[in-house]
Motif scaffolding. Structure first.
Motif: not given
Length: 543
Positions: A97-125
Motif C-alpha cells: 500500500x505504501x510503495x506500490x508494485x508489490x504483490x502478495x501470494x499467500x499459501x495455506x496448509x495443508x498445501x503450504x510448507x511443502x518445500x521451496x519448489x512447490x512455493x515457486x511453482x505456485x507463484x509461477x502459475x
C-alpha cells in the motif's frame, strides 16, 4: 577381508580420488583467473519480476521489499508467504500500500510448507496468467531470498548480449556474496573470542561462494553445464513454460535449483553465469545450521543422481559436459566412501611410526623361534647356513632353557660389495663349521678362518685321529671344538663330542706362531701389514 587388502584398497581409492580432484581444481582455476567482464544491455527490452519466497521472515522482509522497490522501480515484486506464523504477511501488505508494485501470494496448509519448489511453482502459475504468451519470451523472473540484496546493476548485466540478449539463454546465475562479511561484532553481548570466530566463519563462507563455487561456474561455460542456485537466479518465463511438467518447472528434490538448471540443459536451453552482478545474502553464524544446510544440499545432489542416464543419453550435451555433471553428482557418494577409506592409510602410518620407534623386545630361547629367525636372516643374505643351525643343534653352553641367545654377527657384506675385502675361499667361509665364542657374544668369519687353520695344523687333524679328530660319518664331519675365548680354542677334557653336555675343558694354546707366515699371504687386506709381521685381528685374543 584382511587388513592388508583393506589398506591397499583405501590407498588406491585415496590416490585415484585425490588425482581426479587435483585435476579438477586445475581445470576450474584457469577459466576463473582468465575471466573477462560481461557487456551490459538495455533492461527496458525486458519485463522484470522479483519473486521472494519467505516463511516467518518478519525481521528482514520489510527491508528487502523496500530495497527492491527503490533499486529496481521498473520491476514488480512478488512475495510468497508460505503460511508464516509471524507478521510477515502484514508487513508485505503495508509495503504494497505504501510503495506500490508489490504483490502478495499467500499459501495455506495443508498445501503450504511443502518445500521451496512447490512455493515457486505456485507463484509461477499465478504470474504467467498475468502475462500474455507473446511477451513471455522477454519476461524474466528473478528469485531472491528474503534477506537477498541484488546489486544495482543486475538488470543491465542480465540484459547483456551474452546473457538474456541471446535467445538461447534460458537462465542466468549471478555471483553470491555475504552481506555480513564486514560486521565486526556479529554476536552482540558475547566475548571477543566468540566474535572473532563468528567473523572468521562468515568470511570463510564468503570466500567459498566467491572463490571455488564461482570458479566451478566459470569453468562450466566451456563444458556448457552452467547451473543456477537458489538465490540470484534469473529465468526466462518462456523457458519455464517449456520444461514445466505436472505442477510446474521446479521439481521436488531438496536441490531444486540445480534440478531446474539440469532440466533447462536437457530441454535444449543454455544457462549462463556472471560475476559482473551479484546478490548479497546473510551468512550463517552457527556451525550446526551450516552443517544442516550442507547436508541438505548433499542429500539433494544424491536425489539428482537418477538423472545420470538422461544426461548421457541426451544429444544436447557433449561428452565433456556429461562427464562434468557426472563428477558433480558423484561427489556426495565419493565423500561418503572417503569418510571410510581416507583415515585408514593415515592410521596405518601413525601406527607404523609409533611401533618403529619402540624398542624391540629381546627374544629368549623358546620353541626354536630364534633358530628359525637366524636361519631366515642368513638365507636372506645369501650366506651359507652354519652346520649347527642346519642340523638344528645348539652349542652345549647355550642349552639352558630361557638363556639369551647371541645375535648373529655376519661378515662385512658392504665392504665386500664395495670391493674393499675380496671374498674368502669357500673353505674359510662361515658355515663350514659352527664355532662359538666362549664369551657368548656371537661369531664372525674371522673366527671360522682361525679355526680352519688351527685344525689343519693340529696333531691328527688331517688323518681324522687324535683329540681334535673330525669324527662322525664319512662325508659328514663334525667339530668337537667348543669355542674360542680370545686366548685359544677349548675342547672337552674327555674328548666327548660338543653336541653333548660337558663340564670340564682343556685349553689348547692359540697357534699364532705356527700360522704367522701363512697369514702374510692371507687374501684379507686387514690381515696384511707393511712391517711384515702378523698381528691377530682385533677382538680375537689379547695383544
Amino acid at each position: 577381508m584382511s587388513h592388508q587388502l583393506l589398506l591397499d584398497i583405501s590407498i588406491i581409492f585415496s590416490l585415484v580420488a585425490g588425482t581426479v580432484f587435483l585435476g579438477y581444481v586445475v581445470t576450474i582455476i584457469l577459466p576463473f583467473v582468465r575471466r573477462t567482464p560481461d557487456e551490459h544491455g538495455d533492461p527496458a527490452a525486458f519485463e522484470w519480476h522479483f519473486v521472494v519466497p519467505c516463511r516467518d521472515e518478519e525481521a528482514v522482509i520489510g527491508e528487502t521489499v523496500g530495497y527492491l522497490r527503490e533499486t529496481f522501480p521498473e520491476a514488480t515484486v512478488w512475495v510468497i508467504d508460505d503460511d508464516s506464523e509471524d507478521a510477515t504477511a502484514d508487513i508485505v501488505r503495508r509495503a504494497a500500500s505504501d510503495l506500490g508494485g508489490v504483490e502478495l501470494i499467500q499459501r495455506r496448509r495443508p498445501n503450504a510448507r511443502t518445500g521451496k519448489a512447490h512455493a515457486l511453482n505456485h507463484a509461477w502459475s499465478i504470474i504467467r496468467e498475468t502475462i500474455p504468451a507473446e511477451r513471455r519470451a522477454t519476461t524474466v523472473l528473478a528469485v531472491v531470498d528474503a534477506d537477498g540484496r541484488p546489486s544495482a546493476n543486475l538488470l543491465e548485466v542480465a540484459a547483456g548480449p551474452e546473457l538474456f540478449g541471446s535467445d538461447e539463454i534460458g537462465a542466468v546465475q549471478v555471483e553470491v556474496r555475504m552481506s555480513n562479511r564486514v560486521v565486526m561484532e556479529p554476536l552482540e553481548g558475547r566475548g571477543r573470542f566468540a566474535n572473532l570466530v563468528a567473523r572468521t566463519f562468515v568470511r570463510m563462507q564468503d570466500l567459498e561462494f566467491r572463490g571455488p563455487i564461482s570458479a566451478i561456474q566459470m569453468s562450466r561455460r566451456y563444458t556448457g553445464t552452467v547451473n543456477v542456485g537458489g538465490n540470484g537466479q534469473l529465468t526466462r518465463l518462456s523457458a519455464l513454460d517449456a520444461i514445466a511438467e505436472g505442477e510446474g518447472p521446479w521439481r521436488g528434490s531438496l536441490l531444486e535449483d540445480f534440478e531446474l538448471g539440469l532440466h533447462f540443459l536437457l530441454g535444449g536451453w543454455k544457462n549462463a553465469y556472471t560475476t559482473a552482478a551479484w546478490v548479497d545474502q546473510e551468512a550463517l553464524y552457527s556451525l550446526r545450521r551450516y552443517i544442516v544446510q550442507r547436508a541438505r544440499w548433499s542429500q539433494g545432489t544424491m536425489q539428482c543422481f537418477r538423472y545420470i542416464p538422461k544426461i548421457w543419453g541426451s544429444s544436447r550435451l557433449g561428452n565433456l559436459g556429461a562427464m562434468e555433471l557426472t563428477y558433480f553428482l558423484l561427489q556426495p557418494w565419493v565423500q561418503v566412501l572417503g569418510t571410510i577409506f581416507y583415515p585408514i592409510p593415515v592410521i596405518a602410518m601413525i601406527v607404523n611410526a609409533v611401533t618403529d620407534g619402540l624398542p624391540r623386545p629381546r627374544r629368549r630361547l623358546a620353541a626354536g623361534g630364534l633358530r628359525r629367525d637366524r636361519r631366515r636372516r642368513v638365507r636372506d643374505l645369501g650366506l651359507p647356513l652354519p652346520a649347527a643351525l642346519r642340523a638344528g643343534g645348539r652349542p652345549p653352553h647355550r642349552r639352558r632353557l630361557g638363556a639369551r641367545l647371541p645375535r648373529l654377527r655376519l661378515p662385512d657384506l658392504r665392504g665386500r660389495l664395495a670391493g674393499r675385502h675380496p671374498a674368502r675361499p669357500p673353505a674359510d667361509r662361515l658355515g663350514q663349521d659352527h664355532p662359538q665364542r666362549g664369551d657368548g657374544r656371537g661369531r664372525t668369519a674371522r673366527v671360522a678362518h682361525e679355526l680352519t687353520e688351527f685344525r689343519r695344523r693340529a696333531p691328527g687333524a688331517a688323518a681324522g685321529t687324535g683329540p681334535l679328530g673330525w669324527g662322525g660319518r664319512p662325508g659328514k664331519p663334525r667339530s668337537i671344538v667348543h669355542g674360542y675365548d680370545g686366548r685359544g680354542f677349548f675342547m672337552p677334557a674327555d674328548g666327548v663330542h660338543a653336541g653333548r653336555s660337558t663340564t670340564t675343558h682343556r685349553r689348547i694354546p692359540h697357534p699364532q706362531r705356527q700360522i704367522s707366515a701363512e697369514r702374510l699371504e692371507s687374501p684379507h687386506p686387514r690381515e696384511r701389514h707393511s712391517s711384515g709381521s702378523s698381528r691377530s685381528p682385533a677382538g680375537l685374543h689379547p695383544p
